[in-house]
Design an enzyme around this catalytic site. Structure first.
Site, PDB file in Angstrom:
ATOM      1  N   CYS A  33       0.981  -1.378   0.078  1.00 36.48           N
ATOM      2  CA  CYS A  33      -0.067  -0.054  -0.070  1.00 36.48           C
ATOM      3  C   CYS A  33       0.808   1.368  -0.188  1.00 36.48           C
ATOM      4  O   CYS A  33       0.488   2.466  -0.522  1.00 36.48           O
ATOM      5  CB  CYS A  33      -0.941  -0.004   1.235  1.00 36.48           C
ATOM      6  SG  CYS A  33      -2.103  -1.492   1.090  1.00 36.48           S
ATOM      7  N   HIS A  91      -3.256   7.429   2.544  1.00 37.50           N
ATOM      8  CA  HIS A  91      -3.395   6.011   2.121  1.00 37.50           C
ATOM      9  C   HIS A  91      -4.988   5.819   2.482  1.00 37.50           C
ATOM     10  O   HIS A  91      -5.447   6.097   3.875  1.00 37.50           O
ATOM     11  CB  HIS A  91      -2.611   4.980   2.462  1.00 37.50           C
ATOM     12  CG  HIS A  91      -3.181   3.597   2.381  1.00 37.50           C
ATOM     13  ND1 HIS A  91      -3.614   3.028   1.227  1.00 37.50           N
ATOM     14  CD2 HIS A  91      -3.248   2.379   3.002  1.00 37.50           C
ATOM     15  CE1 HIS A  91      -4.030   2.097   0.991  1.00 37.50           C
ATOM     16  NE2 HIS A  91      -3.647   1.557   2.202  1.00 37.50           N
ATOM     17  N   ASN A 128     -10.096   0.424  -0.475  1.00 36.14           N
ATOM     18  CA  ASN A 128      -8.551   0.169  -0.477  1.00 36.14           C
ATOM     19  C   ASN A 128      -8.081  -0.222  -1.629  1.00 36.14           C
ATOM     20  O   ASN A 128      -8.324  -1.326  -1.791  1.00 36.14           O
ATOM     21  CB  ASN A 128      -8.172  -0.661   0.964  1.00 36.14           C
ATOM     22  CG  ASN A 128      -6.624  -0.545   1.146  1.00 36.14           C
ATOM     23  OD1 ASN A 128      -6.030  -0.110   0.205  1.00 36.14           O
ATOM     24  ND2 ASN A 128      -6.113  -1.060   2.208  1.00 36.14           N
TER      25      ASN A 128
HETATM   26  N1  ACO Z   1     -19.180  -8.455   7.972  1.00 37.63           N
HETATM   27  C1  ACO Z   1     -19.720  -8.750   9.294  1.00 37.63           C
HETATM   28  N2  ACO Z   1     -18.862  -9.207  10.312  1.00 37.63           N
HETATM   29  C2  ACO Z   1     -17.730  -9.438  10.286  1.00 37.63           C
HETATM   30  C3  ACO Z   1     -16.935  -9.118   9.200  1.00 37.63           C
HETATM   31  C4  ACO Z   1     -17.835  -8.585   7.999  1.00 37.63           C
HETATM   32  N3  ACO Z   1     -17.172  -8.233   6.784  1.00 37.63           N
HETATM   33  N4  ACO Z   1     -15.584  -9.234   9.353  1.00 37.63           N
HETATM   34  C5  ACO Z   1     -15.714  -9.633  10.605  1.00 37.63           C
HETATM   35  N5  ACO Z   1     -16.821  -9.797  11.061  1.00 37.63           N
HETATM   36  C6  ACO Z   1     -16.981 -10.004  12.499  1.00 37.63           C
HETATM   37  C7  ACO Z   1     -16.054 -11.208  12.992  1.00 37.63           C
HETATM   38  O1  ACO Z   1     -16.248 -12.388  12.433  1.00 37.63           O
HETATM   39  C8  ACO Z   1     -16.323 -10.815  14.608  1.00 37.63           C
HETATM   40  O2  ACO Z   1     -17.150 -11.570  15.045  1.00 37.63           O
HETATM   41  P1  ACO Z   1     -17.301 -12.441  16.316  1.00 37.63           P
HETATM   42  O3  ACO Z   1     -17.050 -11.266  17.408  1.00 37.63           O
HETATM   43  O4  ACO Z   1     -18.579 -13.125  16.373  1.00 37.63           O
HETATM   44  O5  ACO Z   1     -16.226 -13.305  16.414  1.00 37.63           O
HETATM   45  C9  ACO Z   1     -16.645  -9.254  14.666  1.00 37.63           C
HETATM   46  O6  ACO Z   1     -17.013  -8.874  13.295  1.00 37.63           O
HETATM   47  C10 ACO Z   1     -15.350  -8.401  15.080  1.00 37.63           C
HETATM   48  O7  ACO Z   1     -14.197  -8.867  14.154  1.00 37.63           O
HETATM   49  P2  ACO Z   1     -12.979  -8.027  14.140  1.00 37.63           P
HETATM   50  O8  ACO Z   1     -11.967  -8.512  13.401  1.00 37.63           O
HETATM   51  O9  ACO Z   1     -12.673  -8.081  15.635  1.00 37.63           O
HETATM   52  O10 ACO Z   1     -13.256  -6.720  13.803  1.00 37.63           O
HETATM   53  P3  ACO Z   1     -12.595  -5.326  13.909  1.00 37.63           P
HETATM   54  O11 ACO Z   1     -13.556  -4.457  14.832  1.00 37.63           O
HETATM   55  O12 ACO Z   1     -11.170  -5.385  14.263  1.00 37.63           O
HETATM   56  O13 ACO Z   1     -12.763  -4.649  12.489  1.00 37.63           O
HETATM   57  C11 ACO Z   1     -11.334  -4.400  10.784  1.00 37.63           C
HETATM   58  C12 ACO Z   1     -11.917  -5.312  11.531  1.00 37.63           C
HETATM   59  C13 ACO Z   1     -12.187  -3.408   9.917  1.00 37.63           C
HETATM   60  C14 ACO Z   1     -10.449  -4.972   9.453  1.00 37.63           C
HETATM   61  C15 ACO Z   1     -10.398  -3.714  11.839  1.00 37.63           C
HETATM   62  O14 ACO Z   1      -9.553  -4.486  12.380  1.00 37.63           O
HETATM   63  C16 ACO Z   1      -9.425  -2.599  10.867  1.00 37.63           C
HETATM   64  O15 ACO Z   1     -10.078  -1.611  10.497  1.00 37.63           O
HETATM   65  N6  ACO Z   1      -8.316  -2.893  10.833  1.00 37.63           N
HETATM   66  C17 ACO Z   1      -7.378  -2.205  10.049  1.00 37.63           C
HETATM   67  C18 ACO Z   1      -6.993  -2.674   8.991  1.00 37.63           C
HETATM   68  C19 ACO Z   1      -7.148  -2.195   7.691  1.00 37.63           C
HETATM   69  O16 ACO Z   1      -8.107  -1.444   7.478  1.00 37.63           O
HETATM   70  N7  ACO Z   1      -6.484  -2.996   6.715  1.00 37.63           N
HETATM   71  C20 ACO Z   1      -6.646  -2.683   5.411  1.00 37.63           C
HETATM   72  C21 ACO Z   1      -5.451  -3.190   4.458  1.00 37.63           C
HETATM   73  S1  ACO Z   1      -4.018  -2.679   5.529  1.00 37.63           S
HETATM   74  C22 ACO Z   1      -3.660  -1.350   5.057  1.00 37.63           C
HETATM   75  O17 ACO Z   1      -3.864  -0.991   3.714  1.00 37.63           O
HETATM   76  C23 ACO Z   1      -2.672  -0.516   5.764  1.00 37.63           C
END
Ligand code: ACO
Length: 325
Positions: free
Chosen positions: A115, A252, A282
């Site tokens: 990225c 980004h 993204n």
């Molecule tokens: N739809 C519905 N539910 C979902 C989804 C989805 N697409 N994805 C995960 N869940 C569920 C999980 O299964 C989990 O369920 P559970 O509690 O029953 O086990 C629950 O949602 C919470 O999951 P988490 O992984 O803890 O969700 P989190 O709040 O961390 O959000 C996310 C996930 C959005 C990816 C977050 O961690 C984030 O924003 N991370 C930053 C990473 C990012 O943006 N990466 C992009 C690429 S990296 C880069 O470009 C720098």
């Protein structure tokens, strides 16, 4: 006395025709528009058509950047394509773009910093231009990231999209008293100890395949804001400028919450932050030049403006570049 500098002469962008909303995704995997918007700010993304490759997206963005610069491929002697989703393992996508532009001259290569790739590529081109290795560079961030996704994995497939953005950079030799313009400073960082926080589970040398994206989302989130502020502050330190001097912050576009977190920590007013993640999702190396292209096209960025690009991604890699437009 004269000074040598590299300036941005043209900007372009390209998004594939197929726009996929969160509701449409919710028909494929168990997710919802509400979940995706709340956690990421993403409402939709664009996906490349069958037979539409990274080089096609890159070419379209490059052609627009060239046209706006009033230049043709004959004027270019360096092409850098930042991508994680090359058409082939080799040759580089940059050489494919070179061929599609009808060029036999100059040099072309890909740059892989996931990225952060476009910001790394701007810094690389800046260095090549200032050191006399080239006169005019096409710097492109292009991805068909959708092809690296497991479309049954709802934790990753909702986050990404396809697209390309490009700039034409040119070397200038001007008097010391000329008004400031061009790339003022860049800061590039990486730490491979974080490799398994965001990676593809495969590659030509390990699995003889490609592998899908695997991400520890919470870990990426935990490090992102600190790494972004680290490189942005480093560039401010080098140049003597500060947040109060900034006209546009072009981060980004991974996640609205990361963008807000970085903006808040750096004390950047939200109206100076360019946001496209809601519509583009993204797009990895394409995200910064696509956001730059949008702010340029709609007239926000004007000559003389101070523009900060920043990105963070797999590796981890993270980078920032400060540009006087
Ligand atoms: N739809 C519905 N539910 C979902 C989804 C989805 N697409 N994805 C995960 N869940 C569920 C999980 O299964 C989990 O369920 P559970 O509690 O029953 O086990 C629950 O949602 C919470 O999951 P988490 O992984 O803890 O969700 P989190 O709040 O961390 O959000 C996310 C996930 C959005 C990816 C977050 O961690 C984030 O924003 N991370 C930053 C990473 C990012 O943006 N990466 C992009 C690429 S990296 C880069 O470009 C720098």
């Amino acid at each position: 006395m004269t000074q040598t500098r590299s300036i941005i002469r043209g900007v372009g962008g390209y998004l594939p025709a197929n726009c996929v909303t969160n509701d449409q995704l919710a028909q494929r995997v168990e997710t919802s528009d509400e979940w995706i918007q709340q956690r990421t700010g993403i409402k939709q993304r664009y996906l490349a058509a069958d037979g539409e490759y990274t080089s096609d997206l890159a070419l379209a963005a490059a052609q627009q950047a060239l046209e706006r610069a009033g230049l043709t491929p004959a004027d270019i002697d360096l092409i850098i394509v930042a991508t994680t989703t090359p058409d082939y393992t080799f040759p580089s996508t940059a050489t494919i773009v070179q061929r599609k532009l009808g060029m036999h001259h100059g040099a072309a290569f890909d740059l892989q910093a996931v990225c952060s790739g476009f910001v790394f590529a701007v810094a690389t081109a800046d260095s090549y231009l200032k050191n006399g290795l080239a006169k005019r560079a096409l710097v492109i961030g292009a991805e068909t990231f959708s092809r690296l996704l497991d479309w049954n994995d709802r934790t990753t497939c909702v986050l990404f999209g396809d697209g390309a953005g490009a700039v034409v950079m040119e070397v200038e030799h001007v008097g010391d008293d000329a008004p400031e313009r061009g790339v003022l400073a860049s800061s590039l960082r990486s730490d491979g100890h974080y490799w398994d926080k965001l990676y593809t589970q495969g590659g030509p040398s390990t699995t003889l395949g490609m592998g899908f994206v695997h991400m520890e989302g919470k870990e990426v989130f935990r490090h992102a804001v600190g790494m972004i502020t680290d490189v942005v502050n480093s560039v401010f330190e080098t140049t003597g400028y500060g947040v109060e001097d900034l006209d546009w912050f072009i981060p980004h576009q991974a996640n609205k919450r990361i963008i807000d977190g970085a903006g808040h920590k750096l004390h950047i007013p939200p109206e100076k932050v360019v946001v496209t993640v809601d519509r583009h999702a993204n797009t990895s190396a394409a995200s910064v030049p696509l956001a730059l292209n949008e702010a340029f096209t709609d007239g926000r960025i004007k000559p003389g403006d101070l523009v900060m690009l920043e990105a963070m991604g797999g590796g981890f890699t993270w980078a920032a570049s400060l540009i006087r437009w």
